[in-house]
Design an enzyme around this catalytic site. Structure first.
Site, PDB file in Angstrom:
ATOM      1  N   ASN A 296      45.951  30.737  25.354  1.00 40.16           N
ATOM      2  CA  ASN A 296      44.794  32.218  26.697  1.00 40.16           C
ATOM      3  C   ASN A 296      44.893  33.128  25.439  1.00 40.16           C
ATOM      4  O   ASN A 296      46.141  33.526  24.838  1.00 40.16           O
ATOM      5  CB  ASN A 296      45.406  32.418  27.688  1.00 40.16           C
ATOM      6  CG  ASN A 296      44.863  31.582  28.285  1.00 40.16           C
ATOM      7  OD1 ASN A 296      44.561  30.406  28.236  1.00 40.16           O
ATOM      8  ND2 ASN A 296      45.865  31.861  29.858  1.00 40.16           N
ATOM      9  N   GLY A 297      44.168  33.884  25.427  1.00 41.41           N
ATOM     10  CA  GLY A 297      44.285  35.101  23.919  1.00 41.41           C
ATOM     11  C   GLY A 297      43.221  35.330  23.665  1.00 41.41           C
ATOM     12  O   GLY A 297      42.535  33.614  22.854  1.00 41.41           O
TER      13      GLY A 297
ATOM     14  N   LYS B 263      29.167  45.160  42.879  1.00 39.27           N
ATOM     15  CA  LYS B 263      28.871  44.387  44.226  1.00 39.27           C
ATOM     16  C   LYS B 263      27.738  42.835  43.615  1.00 39.27           C
ATOM     17  O   LYS B 263      27.922  42.555  43.463  1.00 39.27           O
ATOM     18  CB  LYS B 263      29.380  44.698  45.741  1.00 39.27           C
ATOM     19  CG  LYS B 263      30.576  45.183  46.119  1.00 39.27           C
ATOM     20  CD  LYS B 263      32.094  44.423  45.777  1.00 39.27           C
ATOM     21  CE  LYS B 263      33.101  44.133  44.336  1.00 39.27           C
ATOM     22  NZ  LYS B 263      34.024  44.467  43.949  1.00 39.27           N
TER      23      LYS B 263
ATOM     24  N   ARG C  84      39.639  32.623  38.553  1.00 33.55           N
ATOM     25  CA  ARG C  84      39.868  32.858  37.308  1.00 33.55           C
ATOM     26  C   ARG C  84      38.523  33.230  36.655  1.00 33.55           C
ATOM     27  O   ARG C  84      38.510  34.300  35.916  1.00 33.55           O
ATOM     28  CB  ARG C  84      40.928  32.922  36.640  1.00 33.55           C
ATOM     29  CG  ARG C  84      42.141  33.338  36.940  1.00 33.55           C
ATOM     30  CD  ARG C  84      43.064  32.677  36.063  1.00 33.55           C
ATOM     31  NE  ARG C  84      43.489  33.515  35.036  1.00 33.55           N
ATOM     32  CZ  ARG C  84      44.609  34.381  34.947  1.00 33.55           C
ATOM     33  NH1 ARG C  84      45.451  34.313  35.087  1.00 33.55           N
ATOM     34  NH2 ARG C  84      44.667  34.450  33.140  1.00 33.55           N
TER      35      ARG C  84
ATOM     36  N   GLU D  59      30.088  51.109  43.927  1.00 34.85           N
ATOM     37  CA  GLU D  59      31.086  50.451  44.100  1.00 34.85           C
ATOM     38  C   GLU D  59      30.385  49.378  44.682  1.00 34.85           C
ATOM     39  O   GLU D  59      30.190  47.853  44.638  1.00 34.85           O
ATOM     40  CB  GLU D  59      32.607  50.187  44.889  1.00 34.85           C
ATOM     41  CG  GLU D  59      32.952  49.225  45.418  1.00 34.85           C
ATOM     42  CD  GLU D  59      33.237  48.096  44.500  1.00 34.85           C
ATOM     43  OE1 GLU D  59      33.818  48.731  43.488  1.00 34.85           O
ATOM     44  OE2 GLU D  59      33.999  47.120  44.909  1.00 34.85           O
TER      45      GLU D  59
ATOM     46  N   CYS E 227      40.582  32.643  30.413  1.00 35.57           N
ATOM     47  CA  CYS E 227      41.377  31.131  30.702  1.00 35.57           C
ATOM     48  C   CYS E 227      42.496  30.817  31.654  1.00 35.57           C
ATOM     49  O   CYS E 227      42.752  32.151  31.755  1.00 35.57           O
ATOM     50  CB  CYS E 227      42.064  30.742  28.969  1.00 35.57           C
ATOM     51  SG  CYS E 227      40.632  31.214  27.883  1.00 35.57           S
TER      52      CYS E 227
ATOM     53  N   GLU F  87      27.369  42.314  39.725  1.00 35.76           N
ATOM     54  CA  GLU F  87      28.538  40.835  40.156  1.00 35.76           C
ATOM     55  C   GLU F  87      28.014  40.140  40.484  1.00 35.76           C
ATOM     56  O   GLU F  87      27.584  38.594  39.662  1.00 35.76           O
ATOM     57  CB  GLU F  87      29.777  41.432  40.230  1.00 35.76           C
ATOM     58  CG  GLU F  87      30.249  42.275  39.985  1.00 35.76           C
ATOM     59  CD  GLU F  87      31.436  42.381  39.954  1.00 35.76           C
ATOM     60  OE1 GLU F  87      31.693  42.893  41.203  1.00 35.76           O
ATOM     61  OE2 GLU F  87      32.604  41.795  39.821  1.00 35.76           O
TER      62      GLU F  87
ATOM     63  N   TRP G 226      37.512  30.528  29.175  1.00 36.79           N
ATOM     64  CA  TRP G 226      36.288  30.794  29.262  1.00 36.79           C
ATOM     65  C   TRP G 226      35.959  31.532  27.954  1.00 36.79           C
ATOM     66  O   TRP G 226      37.083  32.150  27.232  1.00 36.79           O
ATOM     67  CB  TRP G 226      37.132  32.733  30.033  1.00 36.79           C
ATOM     68  CG  TRP G 226      35.681  33.221  30.710  1.00 36.79           C
ATOM     69  CD1 TRP G 226      34.847  32.900  31.071  1.00 36.79           C
ATOM     70  CD2 TRP G 226      35.723  34.024  29.824  1.00 36.79           C
ATOM     71  NE1 TRP G 226      34.190  34.403  31.430  1.00 36.79           N
ATOM     72  CE2 TRP G 226      34.759  34.942  30.976  1.00 36.79           C
ATOM     73  CE3 TRP G 226      36.546  34.824  28.516  1.00 36.79           C
ATOM     74  CZ2 TRP G 226      34.391  36.550  30.139  1.00 36.79           C
ATOM     75  CZ3 TRP G 226      35.716  36.276  28.371  1.00 36.79           C
ATOM     76  CH2 TRP G 226      34.753  37.065  29.258  1.00 36.79           C
TER      77      TRP G 226
ATOM     78  N   HIS H   6      17.131  64.141  38.526  1.00 38.44           N
ATOM     79  CA  HIS H   6      16.761  63.527  37.050  1.00 38.44           C
ATOM     80  C   HIS H   6      17.218  62.646  36.571  1.00 38.44           C
ATOM     81  O   HIS H   6      17.429  62.773  34.950  1.00 38.44           O
ATOM     82  CB  HIS H   6      18.527  64.417  36.318  1.00 38.44           C
ATOM     83  CG  HIS H   6      19.047  65.856  37.349  1.00 38.44           C
ATOM     84  ND1 HIS H   6      17.999  67.058  37.396  1.00 38.44           N
ATOM     85  CD2 HIS H   6      20.330  65.899  38.897  1.00 38.44           C
ATOM     86  CE1 HIS H   6      18.585  67.952  37.154  1.00 38.44           C
ATOM     87  NE2 HIS H   6      19.445  67.061  38.552  1.00 38.44           N
TER      88      HIS H   6
ATOM     89  N   LYS I 109      38.155  37.046  36.597  1.00 33.85           N
ATOM     90  CA  LYS I 109      39.106  37.573  38.165  1.00 33.85           C
ATOM     91  C   LYS I 109      40.071  38.430  37.332  1.00 33.85           C
ATOM     92  O   LYS I 109      40.423  39.666  37.753  1.00 33.85           O
ATOM     93  CB  LYS I 109      39.801  36.155  39.087  1.00 33.85           C
ATOM     94  CG  LYS I 109      40.352  37.073  40.005  1.00 33.85           C
ATOM     95  CD  LYS I 109      39.468  38.068  41.064  1.00 33.85           C
ATOM     96  CE  LYS I 109      40.618  38.835  41.758  1.00 33.85           C
ATOM     97  NZ  LYS I 109      39.349  39.522  42.188  1.00 33.85           N
TER      98      LYS I 109
HETATM   99  C1  AGP Z   1      35.808  44.059  40.121  1.00 37.77           C
HETATM  100  O1  AGP Z   1      34.642  42.997  41.736  1.00 37.77           O
HETATM  101  C2  AGP Z   1      35.295  43.122  39.143  1.00 37.77           C
HETATM  102  N1  AGP Z   1      35.189  41.344  39.220  1.00 37.77           N
HETATM  103  C3  AGP Z   1      36.060  44.055  37.995  1.00 37.77           C
HETATM  104  O2  AGP Z   1      35.479  45.588  38.044  1.00 37.77           O
HETATM  105  C4  AGP Z   1      37.581  44.057  38.401  1.00 37.77           C
HETATM  106  O3  AGP Z   1      38.024  45.251  38.996  1.00 37.77           O
HETATM  107  C5  AGP Z   1      38.268  44.793  37.313  1.00 37.77           C
HETATM  108  O4  AGP Z   1      37.902  43.825  35.728  1.00 37.77           O
HETATM  109  C6  AGP Z   1      38.980  45.319  37.355  1.00 37.77           C
HETATM  110  O5  AGP Z   1      40.442  44.124  37.438  1.00 37.77           O
HETATM  111  P1  AGP Z   1      41.823  44.739  38.249  1.00 37.77           P
HETATM  112  O6  AGP Z   1      41.820  45.532  38.865  1.00 37.77           O
HETATM  113  O7  AGP Z   1      42.748  43.544  37.874  1.00 37.77           O
HETATM  114  O8  AGP Z   1      42.337  45.562  36.486  1.00 37.77           O
END
Ligand code: AGP
Length: 607
Positions: free
Chosen positions: A99-100, A484, A27, A480, A2, A487, A73, A503, A602
């Site tokens: 927010n929260g 990517k 975000r 990673e 949010c 996501e 959100w 395994h 984000k």
């Molecule tokens: C990264 O592509 C992601 N969107 C997510 O995993 C992110 O890295 C994670 O939420 C941690 O965020 P931060 O680095 O802002 O703490």
């Protein structure tokens, strides 16, 4: 997650509020809304994109000099107009954005309902508007301070009351808020990006702060009404830096920025002649650096992958035991922190709630906590004992790219700093720095292959699964790469240490299964060749990332992407680039929103 924007001053606020919301879009959100004070409190809300909110407000009377706005959100209740913020009490005298999460909202709601309050949404936040209305006696800040004593949970909160039309009261606990200072106009936001076009003078609220904004000024107190003073900061990011700069998407812009951002991360911190590093932000003497006995690194998501790479680097070169923990696990188990343990906390946003709470837990258990963050002034940056900014510049795409390579760069610098105070020779330190300085140019060569990677993406855009394999330093890169892809394309992808394939995951291999193998020429090259043969024998499709000129794996592969040679410890900075591009192209070919993938945020400021 949010987002909040608020303004009170001497100019019409509606457009500024909506533009502010647009800057928070990255975000992640699923509905939005705005409230403006003009004779009463006028509220408009819409499900979906902010353009929907613009449609709803077109032609409506939104004139007014004070207002608050929100991107939601969903946590409690589906994304729809009723659940969107702002929320108000029954008479629409009080309006809030939040927010929260209010953890005791059910109990509060039951109590308020018994005294006649009617609730219309599924949200936890709505209860705040009714609570304020229940306790209001003519002074909004007094009421907010009073009701916050009844609330359990986390909040970044902004409130207006129809009887005090020029005032916004804000409160923070566990959810960031920044106040912007202008000329006869003051601003509030959950993220500085929202108000950067209006002012660069800001003060960050701390947990427990209550701020009162009017056109004439800003007062901050504790929730017990003790006056507080908060330092004023100048922001040095430009609006240009948070715009697309000619690229179709933020993610692509950020991928292509990496030669520059990596250089920004090491600029002024490398000492080429001394083969050493200068990381003043750590505020640690040589003796203190030598005395580190154990390192714990806490992070989530992509930052966790950088942390894992940090473990491989520091253990190999500095010989210090390192443990990498998911922040969300660390905070709820009983971790052992011995004397001499230093805890590094990695977070791009500096606001990830699990990481922040894990950091607090580490400190409670006696560790020195050092932050590696990107966002200047973020909560983790401010609460850590000391730390290093990664200097990647604003990262807007939800999928982290340039922040990852900057985090890895800083971990490389840290490795050399620690290793040179132990066994690493001057010559070795000098060699690493020389090779690091060549990395930006080598990344440029990989970026030139974007069209070739697009062709590979066209072949695999419709698959259901993907496997990413790597060994040694390339294992965190496999993780990673898989993150990517899933996501932004929603293709199921898994990263594995290559040898683990037999395994379990080998059962999945058939002619429809693409396997991306990162097989640069390091100590594990011969071994990974064997893993490639195992995939080939089962007719899996192989996409390989190899060092320039490599022959054997290339011959077994269906597609080959070459990357320049470098030191093994630096290769991850190169190997991750084609994986970022592959995910980007596949997601785009599937018609997905690469910058704002579904369900993701984000900055993850809830548990
Ligand atoms: C990264 O592509 C992601 N969107 C997510 O995993 C992110 O890295 C994670 O939420 C941690 O965020 P931060 O680095 O802002 O703490």
């Amino acid at each position: 997650m949010c987002g909040i924007v608020g303004i009170t001053g001497n100019k019409p606020v509606a457009d500024i509020l909506i533009n502010g919301l647009k800057r928070l879009e990255y975000r992640g959100y699923d509905s939005s809304g705005i409230a403006v004070s003009n004779g009463g409190l006028n509220i408009f809300k819409a499900k979906g994109k902010i353009s929907e909110l613009e449609n709803v407000t077109r032609g409506e009377n939104l004139e007014g000099l004070t207002g608050i706005a929100h991107t939601r959100w969903a946590t409690h209740g589906p994304p729809n107009v009723i659940n969107a913020h702002p929320h108000c009490d029954g008479n629409c005298d009080v309006v809030i954005v939040h927010n929260g999460i209010i953890e005791n909202f059910t109990a509060l709601k039951t109590r308020l309902a018994a005294s006649g309050h009617e609730f219309i949404s599924d949200t936890d936040s709505e209860v705040l508007a009714h609570l304020i209305s229940e306790y209001y006696e003519g002074c909004l800040e007094d009421t907010v301070r009073k009701i916050l004593h009844l609330v359990e949970g986390t909040y970044g909160l902004a409130v207006m009351h129809a009887d005090e039309p020029e005032k916004i009261v804000a409160a923070r606990l566990g959810s960031p808020l920044v106040v912007g200072l202008g000329e006869e106009c003051n601003y509030l936001a959950s993220d500085v990006a929202a108000i950067l076009g209006e002012t660069k003078r800001v003060l960050y609220l701390k947990d427990g702060d209550v701020a009162v904004l009017t056109p004439d000024g800003v007062d901050v107190t504790s929730i017990d009404n003790v006056p507080l003073s908060r330092e004023i900061n100048e922001i040095n990011w430009d609006l240009d830096q948070i715009q697309k700069g000619g690229y179709p998407h933020f993610m692509l812009k950020e991928i292509f920025e990496q030669p520059k951002t990596i250089r920004d991360s090491f600029r002024g911190r490398i000492l080429p002649e001394l083969g050493d590093m200068k990381l003043d932000g750590l505020e640690m003497s040589d003796t203190e650096l030598r005395e580190i006995k154990r390192i714990v690194i806490l992070a989530c998501g992509t930052s966790w992958h950088a942390a894992l790479l940090g473990e491989y680097l520091i253990e190999e070169h500095a010989g210090i035991p390192v443990e990498v923990e998911y922040a969300s696990e660390f905070r709820y188990r009983s971790p052992v922190i011995e004397p001499g343990t230093v805890c590094f906390v990695i977070s791009q946003s500096g606001e990830t709630l699990d990481t922040l709470e894990a950091m607090r837990e580490a400190r409670r258990r006696g560790a020195k906590v050092l932050g590696l963050t990107n966002v200047v002034g973020s909560t983790i940056a401010r609460e850590s004992d000391a730390g290093i900014y990664i200097h990647a510049g604003p990262e807007i795409g939800v999928a982290s790219t340039k922040a990852f390579t900057s985090q890895v760069t800083i971990l490389l610098l840290l490795t050399v700093l620690l290793a040179r105070r132990r066994n690493m020779s001057l010559v070795r330190g000098q060699r690493i720095i020389k090779e690091l300085e060549l990395i930006p140019e080598k990344i440029n060569k990989i970026l030139e292959q974007s069209d070739k990677i697009l062709e590979i993406a066209k072949v695999y855009k419709d698959v259901a699964n993907f496997l990413y394999l790597g060994r040694g330093y390339n294992f965190p890169i496999a993780l990673e790469g898989a993150l990517k892809l899933k996501e932004i394309s929603y293709i199921h992808a898994e990263g594995y240490p290559a040898a683990e394939m037999k395994h379990g995951p080998i059962a999945l291999i058939d002619p429809d299964m693409p396997v991306l193998v990162i097989s640069t020429s390091d100590g594990s090259y011969q071994k990974i060749k064997g893993n490639v043969q195992e995939v080939k024998a089962r007719e899996g499709k192989i996409i390989s990332i190899v060092s320039e000129g490599e022959k054997e794996i290339s011959e077994m592969s269906d597609h080959v992407i070459e990357i320049p040679e470098s030191l093994n410890m630096l290769t991850p900075l190169l190997a991750v680039i084609p994986l970022q591009l592959l995910s980007y192209h596949i997601a785009l070919l599937r018609g997905e929103n690469v910058d704002q993938p579904r369900n993701l945020a984000k900055s993850v400021t809830v548990e």
